[in-house]
Design an enzyme around this catalytic site. Sequence first.
Site, PDB file in Angstrom:
ATOM      1  N   GLU A 147      -5.190   0.559   1.343  1.00  0.00           N
ATOM      2  CA  GLU A 147      -5.559  -0.527   1.209  1.00  0.00           C
ATOM      3  C   GLU A 147      -6.541  -1.198   0.363  1.00  0.00           C
ATOM      4  O   GLU A 147      -7.225  -2.295  -0.567  1.00  0.00           O
ATOM      5  CB  GLU A 147      -5.959  -1.641   2.356  1.00  0.00           C
ATOM      6  CG  GLU A 147      -4.598  -1.597   2.999  1.00  0.00           C
ATOM      7  CD  GLU A 147      -3.337  -2.661   2.708  1.00  0.00           C
ATOM      8  OE1 GLU A 147      -4.589  -3.710   2.227  1.00  0.00           O
ATOM      9  OE2 GLU A 147      -2.599  -3.093   2.657  1.00  0.00           O
TER      10      GLU A 147
ATOM     11  N   SER B 153       1.344  -0.911   0.267  1.00  0.00           N
ATOM     12  CA  SER B 153      -0.107   0.215  -0.064  1.00  0.00           C
ATOM     13  C   SER B 153       0.989   1.060   0.033  1.00  0.00           C
ATOM     14  O   SER B 153       0.189   2.655   0.080  1.00  0.00           O
ATOM     15  CB  SER B 153      -0.674  -0.348   1.199  1.00  0.00           C
ATOM     16  OG  SER B 153      -0.425   0.192   1.947  1.00  0.00           O
ATOM     17  N   HIS B 154       1.949   1.112  -0.350  1.00  0.00           N
ATOM     18  CA  HIS B 154       2.962   2.352   0.626  1.00  0.00           C
ATOM     19  C   HIS B 154       4.491   1.874  -0.270  1.00  0.00           C
ATOM     20  O   HIS B 154       5.360   2.659  -0.521  1.00  0.00           O
ATOM     21  CB  HIS B 154       3.269   2.730   1.608  1.00  0.00           C
ATOM     22  CG  HIS B 154       1.997   3.257   1.739  1.00  0.00           C
ATOM     23  ND1 HIS B 154       1.338   2.839   3.067  1.00  0.00           N
ATOM     24  CD2 HIS B 154       1.693   4.277   2.368  1.00  0.00           C
ATOM     25  CE1 HIS B 154       0.519   3.547   3.238  1.00  0.00           C
ATOM     26  NE2 HIS B 154       0.517   4.769   2.748  1.00  0.00           N
TER      27      HIS B 154
END
Length: 345
Positions: free
Chosen positions: A189, A47-48
């Site tokens: 997410e 997610s990053h």
Amino acid sequence: MGDTTTLTVEALFQRVESIFLRAGLNAVQSGALARVITAGERDACKSHGIYRIEGALRTVKAGKVKPDAIPDVAEDDGTAIVKVNAMGGFANPAFELGLPVLAERAKRLGVAALVINDCTHFSALWPEVEGLTSNGLAGLVMCPSYSTVAPTGGTKPLLGTNPFAFGWPRKDTSPYVFDFATSVAARGEIELHRRAGKSLPEGWAVDSEGNPTTDPEAALAGAMLPFGGHKGSAIGTMIELLAGIMIGDLTSPEVLDYLGTTTLAPFHGELIVAFSPEAFAKGRPGDPFQRAEVLFDAIIGQGARLPSGRRFAARAKSESEGITLTAAEMAGLDRLLEKGLDAVS
Ligand code: NDP
Ligand code: PYC
């Protein structure tokens, strides 16, 4: 499209850095962004990871972050508050600039804080926390985001997903680190569930009418929920106060007003507080590091795992075997490298 490509960590870093340089970011911004995004992929924090490149470039293209910013440390007054102005650039180069000053100050005074102002922040916080623990310091890191989370008892976006992270240094092993959104999950997410066509777990979000939803589109249009009900809601509020209002920077509602959208990376401040465990424990019985190990052993002894254990295992695997990307991910990187800012809308 079923093929995968495996790159060394360094090769992925070079590729990501080239994308930012090609898009017109200066070397200071490009290097720091590439380090943090590559670290996200290396540690299996999708997610990053590379998925964030496009959002960062979109924010540059919208004129909401300065691609040529050079962060600036405020004149040193020798106190426990170290201030770095990101000068409208990304937070990561400002952190890299401020870390050595913060570490020196925390070791000398026992506690010190780094305030970063006027930055765009889209990354995970554990890179900052690990910057502290690798200097033998414990620390807390927090920042607001933009309004996407309803306070407990409400139904409309107000708080940000406001991440909160902590680290404790350990000798001869990885530090104890936790790092999470104060919403049930990071907004990234939800976006990844939307892209994969997957439903959300129950309890993550409400739709724009305030009804519970597992549909990512409806969740993105509605509001996310704080983790742990009123407890996460209060911690999210604390972050607005300490890392927004107290440091003279924007709160999540103000960020949303400023940006007018949640499709760009948020612009606000960040607060990093560093503690010297030796200084705090001085004159009291026991070595704080040894005592912490007793606590960690007791946690693990019950069959529980320490936070970041999954991440450190992923890091070790990536460092020995490389990082595997899908054909679609590789094509996305190639497109960004070829087209620069023209690749994003
Ligand atoms: P998660 O809920 O996935 O995980 C949060 C933490 O809990 C991690 O340290 C994780 O360790 C640990 N953890 C998970 N499961 C367990 C378990 N069973 N036992 C012990 N520890 C566990 O995180 P979020 O989705 O809330 O956040 C993901 C990332 O998003 C964070 O890095 C955060 O900083 C970032 N974020 C950034 C924002 C920004 O504005 N810049 C906003 C919101 C989030 P492990 O990694 O090893 O699983
Ligand atoms: O995943 O919630 C998130 C997020 C917001 C800003 C950066 N990441």
